[in-house]
Design a protein around this motif. Structure first.
Motif, short mmCIF file in Angstrom:
data_model
loop_
_atom_site.label_atom_id
_atom_site.label_comp_id
_atom_site.label_asym_id
_atom_site.label_seq_id
_atom_site.Cartn_x
_atom_site.Cartn_y
_atom_site.Cartn_z
N PRO A 46 0.82 -1.21 0.00
CA PRO A 46 0.00 0.00 0.00
C PRO A 46 0.86 1.26 0.00
O PRO A 46 1.89 1.33 0.68
CB PRO A 46 -0.79 -0.11 1.31
N ASN A 47 0.48 2.23 -0.80
CA ASN A 47 1.12 3.55 -0.86
C ASN A 47 2.54 3.52 -1.43
O ASN A 47 3.27 4.51 -1.32
CB ASN A 47 1.15 4.20 0.53
N ILE A 48 2.93 2.42 -2.07
CA ILE A 48 4.25 2.39 -2.68
C ILE A 48 4.31 3.29 -3.91
O ILE A 48 5.39 3.55 -4.45
CB ILE A 48 4.66 0.94 -3.03
N ASP A 49 3.16 3.80 -4.33
CA ASP A 49 3.13 4.77 -5.42
C ASP A 49 3.94 6.02 -5.08
O ASP A 49 4.47 6.70 -5.96
CB ASP A 49 1.69 5.16 -5.77
N GLN A 50 4.08 6.30 -3.77
CA GLN A 50 4.89 7.45 -3.34
C GLN A 50 6.35 7.25 -3.75
O GLN A 50 7.03 8.21 -4.13
CB GLN A 50 4.79 7.62 -1.83
N VAL A 51 6.82 6.02 -3.65
CA VAL A 51 8.20 5.71 -4.03
C VAL A 51 8.37 5.83 -5.54
O VAL A 51 9.37 6.38 -6.02
CB VAL A 51 8.58 4.30 -3.54
N VAL A 52 7.40 5.31 -6.28
CA VAL A 52 7.45 5.39 -7.74
C VAL A 52 7.45 6.85 -8.20
O VAL A 52 8.22 7.25 -9.08
CB VAL A 52 6.28 4.62 -8.36
N ASP A 53 6.59 7.65 -7.58
CA ASP A 53 6.54 9.08 -7.93
C ASP A 53 7.87 9.76 -7.65
O ASP A 53 8.33 10.60 -8.44
CB ASP A 53 5.43 9.77 -7.15
N ALA A 54 8.50 9.41 -6.53
CA ALA A 54 9.79 10.01 -6.17
C ALA A 54 10.85 9.64 -7.21
O ALA A 54 11.69 10.48 -7.58
CB ALA A 54 10.22 9.56 -4.78
N PHE A 55 10.83 8.39 -7.66
CA PHE A 55 11.80 7.98 -8.68
C PHE A 55 11.57 8.76 -9.97
O PHE A 55 12.53 9.26 -10.58
CB PHE A 55 11.67 6.48 -8.95
N ASN A 56 10.32 8.84 -10.39
CA ASN A 56 10.03 9.54 -11.64
C ASN A 56 10.42 11.01 -11.58
O ASN A 56 10.90 11.58 -12.57
CB ASN A 56 8.54 9.40 -11.98
N PRO A 329 18.42 6.49 0.25
CA PRO A 329 17.88 6.76 1.59
C PRO A 329 16.48 7.37 1.58
O PRO A 329 15.63 6.98 2.40
CB PRO A 329 18.91 7.72 2.20
N ALA A 330 16.21 8.30 0.67
CA ALA A 330 14.88 8.91 0.62
C ALA A 330 13.82 7.88 0.25
O ALA A 330 12.72 7.87 0.81
CB ALA A 330 14.87 10.07 -0.37
N SER A 331 14.16 7.01 -0.69
CA SER A 331 13.22 5.97 -1.10
C SER A 331 13.01 4.96 0.02
O SER A 331 11.87 4.58 0.31
CB SER A 331 13.74 5.26 -2.35
N VAL A 332 14.10 4.52 0.64
CA VAL A 332 13.98 3.54 1.73
C VAL A 332 13.19 4.13 2.89
O VAL A 332 12.42 3.44 3.56
CB VAL A 332 15.37 3.08 2.19
N ASN A 333 13.34 5.43 3.11
CA ASN A 333 12.57 6.08 4.16
C ASN A 333 11.08 6.01 3.86
O ASN A 333 10.27 5.71 4.74
CB ASN A 333 13.00 7.53 4.32
N LEU A 334 10.72 6.24 2.60
CA LEU A 334 9.31 6.14 2.20
C LEU A 334 8.82 4.70 2.34
O LEU A 334 7.71 4.45 2.83
CB LEU A 334 9.13 6.61 0.76
N LEU A 335 9.64 3.73 1.91
CA LEU A 335 9.25 2.32 2.03
C LEU A 335 9.00 1.96 3.50
O LEU A 335 8.04 1.25 3.82
CB LEU A 335 10.35 1.42 1.47
N THR A 336 9.84 2.45 4.37
CA THR A 336 9.68 2.16 5.79
C THR A 336 8.41 2.80 6.34
O THR A 336 7.68 2.19 7.12
CB THR A 336 10.91 2.66 6.56
N GLU A 337 8.13 4.03 5.90
CA GLU A 337 6.93 4.73 6.37
C GLU A 337 5.66 4.01 5.95
O GLU A 337 4.68 3.99 6.70
CB GLU A 337 6.92 6.16 5.83
#
Length: 433
Positions: A46-56, A329-337
């Motif tokens: 759930p909400n992993i779209d935040q990580v995808v958006d950050a990558f894009n 780190p920013a992505s892993v932080n989102l994954l953890t959240e």
């Protein structure tokens, strides 16, 4: 790149499978077209779209589209493997560590070694090795679920119970708790990963690649030791036999009828969501040890990885996305959240999600991540997931439930699961010692 002996043995065992694994296959990288390379990523988080958006947002040359799938072998995994066979698979897919061998024997993963072999040091060794077979890399680790014990610290204090550091102490604490009318824990017959984690923490090694075959030891002495311990708790009515995360279990957690939960680090979010009114009452400790002074841990179902599916037109970019998502780190932080699990990266110093005061407040000011950091370091790195893990999970749950419902010994369930798995492997043409 580090290559463990178990990886080399696994490859030897894999060679006898009727569905051969193509170890050096590599799809052509068609990146000559104008515009960014387009990738599809399949996940159930759930909400992993935040990580995808950050990558894009951070990349102009690659664009990732998220495709949400159902977790598990009958959902997302079946969809992924069917798409591979049809020649229209996604580029990157989230799969459990336990499922990687299943995908390999179905020739559904790309060998991404040439793109990622210099990235091994970014990750904890045991999690990196879950995707290494025969010296080739097939996945990038995302997160694990190291075990810890969530417990009602306030009730333990009221009852005069010191935290049980050993299973013998857990048994004595269970008797004290039961005298108060509550149960120290639930026996979660519905959760194969939980039962497997307990066996792993007890020293069991269920599957070992041995030259050209697998040694299967589901009913070995270490496993039966664990089964007999929980049998004693069930027989003496010291644990409640119920499915965890069920409505009944939720009610028991909320009312204080069940006081502990041994689960993965990700269970924190579930517990806070299930019992928000009990903020400040809970704490976390390590899993009790079989021998005083030891520090042995395990995981709840291993963890999750990002793998490049066979047939991707852009394996290089897909592998680079997988590495970025799981190590930046920013992505892993989102994954953890969003609750993906315990980070797979070796350096967690920049993961601010592990400093969330809301989490600490729920646990009476405790930094629970200290417990899980130690647990992750203490995971038995020799554990090997087998082919047909989905069959293993289903058989174990069915057999344990049948024992519980029929009043038969749990030992019988593990003996039956041993027989079932040997038969299933041999049916697929996989040699068994």
């Amino acid at each position: 790149m580090l290559v463990s002996p178990r990886s080399r043995r696994w490859l030897a065992a894999a060679a006898v499978m009727t569905t051969a694994v193509s170890l050096a296959a590599c799809s052509s990288d068609d990146s000559s077209s104008e515009g960014p390379v387009e990738l599809t990523f399949q996940s159930w988080v759930p909400n992993i779209d935040q990580v995808v958006d950050a990558f894009n947002e951070a990349h102009d040359d690659v664009h990732v589209t998220l495709e949400t799938v159902t977790a598990g072998p009958d959902g997302g995994y079946a969809t992924m493997q069917s798409a591979v066979q049809a020649g229209n698979a996604a580029d990157v897919a989230q799969i459990g560590y336990d499922a990687i061998p299943d995908f390999l024997i179905n020739d559904a993963l790309e060998d991404i070694t040439e793109y990622v072999e210099d990235d091994a040091d970014l990750f904890t060794e045991w999690q990196w090795q879950t995707g290494v077979f025969g010296g080739s890399v097939y996945s990038i680790p995302q997160a694990s679920g190291p075990l810890g014990q969530f417990y009602r610290a306030d009730v333990f204090e009221e009852l005069g119970i010191e935290y049980p550091e050993t299973w013998d102490e857990f048994y004595e604490a269970a008797k004290t708790v039961r005298e108060s009318g509550a149960y120290i824990a639930a026996f979660a017959f519905n959760q194969a990963p939980w039962m497997i984690g307990l066996a792993q923490q007890g020293g069991a090694q269920w599957f070992t690649p041995d030259n050209d075959a697998w040694t299967v030891d589901i009913n070995g002495a270490d496993t039966l030791k664990v089964a007999e311990f929980w049998q004693k708790l069930v027989d003496e009515d010291l644990v409640k036999v119920e499915a965890d995360m069920s409505s009944e279990w939720n009610s028991d957690i909320q009312s204080g009828k069940v006081l502990t939960w041994i689960s993965g680090s990700w269970a924190d979010a579930i517990l806070r969501g299930t019992a928000p009114d009990l903020a400040g009452s809970w704490a976390v400790g390590p899993v009790p040890q079989w021998n005083a002074g030891e520090n042995v841990s395990a995981t709840w179902g291993g963890g999750s990885a990002s793998a490049v599916l066979k047939g991707s037109k852009h394996p290089k970019e897909a592998a680079e996305f997988a590495v970025w998502m799981n190590s930046n780190p920013a992505s892993v932080n989102l994954l953890t959240e969003v609750g993906a699990g315990w980070p797979a990266i070796d350096d967690i110093s920049e993961i601010t999600a592990l400093e969330d005061s809301e989490v600490f407040d729920f646990y009476g000011g405790q930094n629970i991540w200290d417990v899980f950091a130690e647990s992750d370091k203490a995971v038995d790195t020799s554990w090997t997931w087998p082919p047909l893990s989905s069959t293993l999970f289903a058989d174990l749950v069915d057999n344990v439930k049948a024992s519980v419902d029929g009043g038969k010994p749990l030992v019988d369930a593990y003996n039956k699961t041993q027989e079932d798995m040997i038969a299933a492997l041999e049916e697929r043409g996989i040699s068994v010692n």
